[in-house]
Design an enzyme around this catalytic site. Structure first.
Site, mmCIF file in Angstrom:
data_model
loop_
_atom_site.group_PDB
_atom_site.id
_atom_site.type_symbol
_atom_site.label_atom_id
_atom_site.label_comp_id
_atom_site.label_asym_id
_atom_site.label_seq_id
_atom_site.Cartn_x
_atom_site.Cartn_y
_atom_site.Cartn_z
ATOM 1 N N TYR A 128 9.127 -3.363 -2.585
ATOM 2 C CA TYR A 128 9.047 -1.906 -2.484
ATOM 3 C C TYR A 128 9.599 -1.163 -3.700
ATOM 4 O O TYR A 128 8.879 -0.432 -4.363
ATOM 5 C CB TYR A 128 9.759 -1.430 -1.214
ATOM 6 C CG TYR A 128 9.184 -2.058 0.033
ATOM 7 C CD1 TYR A 128 7.869 -1.819 0.420
ATOM 8 C CD2 TYR A 128 9.932 -2.933 0.812
ATOM 9 C CE1 TYR A 128 7.317 -2.421 1.536
ATOM 10 C CE2 TYR A 128 9.403 -3.540 1.943
ATOM 11 C CZ TYR A 128 8.093 -3.277 2.299
ATOM 12 O OH TYR A 128 7.542 -3.873 3.400
ATOM 13 N N PRO A 141 2.378 3.088 5.410
ATOM 14 C CA PRO A 141 1.373 3.126 6.477
ATOM 15 C C PRO A 141 1.264 4.508 7.123
ATOM 16 O O PRO A 141 2.203 5.314 7.085
ATOM 17 C CB PRO A 141 1.904 2.101 7.496
ATOM 18 C CG PRO A 141 2.957 1.317 6.769
ATOM 19 C CD PRO A 141 3.536 2.266 5.768
ATOM 20 N N HIS A 364 7.826 2.664 3.486
ATOM 21 C CA HIS A 364 7.997 1.332 4.056
ATOM 22 C C HIS A 364 9.334 0.648 3.728
ATOM 23 O O HIS A 364 9.723 -0.304 4.407
ATOM 24 C CB HIS A 364 6.853 0.443 3.559
ATOM 25 C CG HIS A 364 6.380 -0.557 4.557
ATOM 26 N ND1 HIS A 364 7.226 -1.199 5.447
ATOM 27 C CD2 HIS A 364 5.143 -1.062 4.807
ATOM 28 C CE1 HIS A 364 6.532 -2.024 6.191
ATOM 29 N NE2 HIS A 364 5.264 -1.969 5.833
ATOM 30 N N SER A 549 -2.015 -6.901 10.029
ATOM 31 C CA SER A 549 -0.798 -6.743 10.825
ATOM 32 C C SER A 549 -1.162 -6.315 12.233
ATOM 33 O O SER A 549 -2.007 -5.438 12.427
ATOM 34 C CB SER A 549 0.130 -5.698 10.192
ATOM 35 O OG SER A 549 1.345 -5.612 10.903
#
Length: 621
Positions: A128, A141, A364, A549
């Site tokens: 990240y 997301p 995230h 996912s």
């Protein structure tokens, strides 16, 4: 091809089902050691946070030989025979007695003995904070809620007020450390991520970003940020006695905010957060040179969360509504719509559109999907309850507008940030059956869907690809994720046999974070990066053309995210009892991919797999 009812089909149905079941098996580490467990249906037991955390085991370092063997097995379906042979030689050299692999493994085990989690800090950094593509689409997301039953400003404000109240209700459990502990298979899960998502924010840097959590400060924030028509406001959400504002009080305050920001001619400062991280890092330093701008940015960063009150998006057919809503939640729909009505560095943004489109976007770095979904499940349930609390008859302070001084340089940065988003998104509801169907056949719904994705991709491209499915490590203290590699020898055998019954064969655990750890250990010790981690096969193994996912929820929603490679797909799914929500993404600029085509292939495959199972008598499965 399968021809239902034909003799050819019946002769091969048992062998295909056998391959399906083998292909769906989790790698042995999942079953025997519970090294990776997906928290799909965790039960909750009330408990105190810190006492609970101390009782969690530390993340172990897997044996080097095991990881090397499983890495080689994971490469089999995705690389050529000569590449596999070359990598096998590199692995033998890497593992030789007294060699580099042995030295790095010892270093990693030493690190594990001195830290609560040898992986988590490295993972957040590499996955990240060092990642320089925009967080929008590439990292953060979105989540699409069912369309709400309002279509005007009054309904938007009323729902948003109840949503805020619901988040504050959940926050009380976090603050009091009474959030129920989640258990899976009788084992407690790490709850740390729940304590990271509120009052936190990502801070851009020139080469590496950081995350700050103001909930842990001596004076935790008592306000949220509300953005409407590209204008930001501080809204205090607690009364002077410490009680949260009621939904009625919040309605009054949101109406004030909307009245004070009726015009949409303000510069969309928030769109700067959509930039490439290096560009945003430079623009950020330029922005906060001004004292007023710096104070406004800090107010956003410190806030509990951000509420985005969006204008209505273009009308589309009911069939395309969810897909357009997903785009709105992921990036706002572009600069001409709501992309400037965001602060994408904020960990948690709730989005409420004037036309009933609602959802969220989250940065995230602090957390995975399940804690976010658990919070949202709570909030949605809260919004459905009648308001029981009487509002105190006290005057409320006017929400404070955050001012920004826009120089010519900042204006230029804003204009450069107004780029067209490249996302191809298709959200679909597969309504023929849900998770109850594979369960009735003694199969894992998640594994069943993963095999469907493998077969759908194979039908489109006539090859297998590296496939990423995130798996939780929350059984360990400060655990984040590792990778389930759904493409294995067994899954490859299944997809090839399904449409070609004349061919049959068979056989794959979590290796990715261990390999990453060995690489980071080499960097830490100023040693050379092992050749096996510079190999072309390793590059292929990390080129996830299918990034997937499962994010289950009680609410009938779906999470969505972008592909992780230019020629890949992002696939998120939520299996409900009698249907499955899918969000499939690709990039418009890639001529090889098409989200709608893969989504339709998944539908066809799921129906064919159902036919396969229904052709076999239950007793013989």
């Amino acid at each position: 091809m399968i021809r239902c009812g034909s003799q050819t089909f019946c002769l091969n149905v048992f062998s295909l089902i056998s391959l399906l079941k083998v292909g769906m098996m989790k790698p042995c580490g999942f079953v025997k050691t519970s090294f990776l467990v997906k928290p799909v249906s965790a039960t909750r037991v009330a408990g105190r946070y810190f006492t609970h955390q101390k009782g969690l085991p530390c993340l172990p370092v897997p044996p080097l030989q095991q990881t090397c063997e499983r890495y080689l097995a994971a490469l089999e379906p995705i690389v050529e025979a000569d590449e596999l042979k070359h990598t096998k030689g590199l692995l033998e050299e890497f593992q030789r007695a007294g060699g580099l692999g042995e030295k790095l493994q010892r270093g990693l085990e030493k690190r594990a003995s001195k830290t609560e989690n040898w992986l988590s800090q490295w993972w957040v950094q590499v996955a990240y904070l060092d990642y320089r593509l925009p967080v929008v689409v590439h990292s953060s997301p979105g989540l699409v809620l069912p369309r709400m039953k309002f279509s005007d400003k009054k309904g938007q404000i009323r729902f948003a007020a109840k949503l805020i109240a619901g988040v504050l209700d959940f926050k009380t459990m976090i603050d009091n450390e009474t959030l129920p502990v989640e258990y899976l298979g009788g084992k407690p899960l790490c709850m740390n991520q729940y304590y990271e998502v509120l009052s936190s924010c990502r801070i851009p840097g020139l080469k590496r970003d950081s995350v700050v959590n103001h909930a842990k400060s001596s004076r935790p924030p008592k306000h949220i940020t509300v953005v409407h028509n590209f204008q930001f406001f501080v809204l205090d959400v607690y009364n002077s006695d410490g009680t949260p504002l009621t939904a009625d009080q919040l309605c009054v305050q949101l109406e004030r905010i909307c009245s004070a920001s009726a015009n949409s001619n303000s510069e969309p400062v928030g769109i700067l957060t959509t930039q490439h991280r290096d560009s945003w890092g430079k623009a950020y330093l330029n922005l906060i040179k001004d004292k007023t701008n710096k104070e406004s940015v800090l107010a956003i960063q410190r806030s509990i969360f951000t509420l985005c009150l969006d204008g209505a998006m273009p009308r589309v057919s009911n069939e395309l509504y969810r897909s357009c809503a997903a785009i709105q939640m992921l990036h706002g729909g572009g600069s001409q719509w709501n992309s400037g009505n965001r602060w994408f560095d904020k960990t948690l943004q709730f989005i409420v559109g004037e036309d009933g489109a609602c959802g969220a976007n989250y940065e995230h770095a602090p957390a995975e999907g399940p804690p976010i979904v658990a919070l949202i499940d709570h909030v949605v349930e809260y919004t459905r309850k009648p308001e029981m609390v009487r509002s105190p008859m006290v005057p409320l302070p006017m929400p404070r507008k955050l001012d920004f001084h826009i120089t010519s340089d900042i204006k230029k940065d804003i204009e450069e940030a107004k780029n067209t988003q490249d996302l191809d998104m298709r959200v679909m509801v597969f309504g023929h059956f849900g998770k109850n169907f594979p369960k009735a056949h003694k199969m894992s719904p998640d594994a069943f869907i993963q095999m469907a994705l493998q077969l759908a991709y194979y039908r489109m491209y006539q090859q297998c690809c590296a496939t990423y499915e995130s798996a939780s490590l929350r059984m360990f203290r400060f655990g984040r994720t590792d990778t389930i590699r759904s493409a294995s020898r067994a899954s490859a055998a299944f997809v090839r046999a399904f449409d070609d019954p004349s061919k049959q064969a068979v056989s794959g655990q979590a290796i990715d974070r261990h390999l990453l750890g060995l690489k980071m250990q080499a960097i830490e010790e100023n040693l050379s990066i092992p050749d096996v981690l510079k190999d072309a096969a390793y590059t292929k193994a990390l080129h996830y053309r299918l990034s997937t996912s499962q994010v289950p929820s009680q609410t009938d929603c779906v999470m969505c995210f972008g592909p992780v490679v230019p020629n890949g797909y992002g696939v998120c799914y939520n299996p409900m009892n009698d249907h499955i929500n899918f969000a499939v993404s690709a990039f418009n600029s890639c001529k090889e991919t098409a989200a709608a085509q893969l989504a339709q292939a998944v539908v066809d495959v799921l129906l064919d797999m159902r036919t396969l199972l229904e052709q076999a008598p239950r007793a013989k499965l």
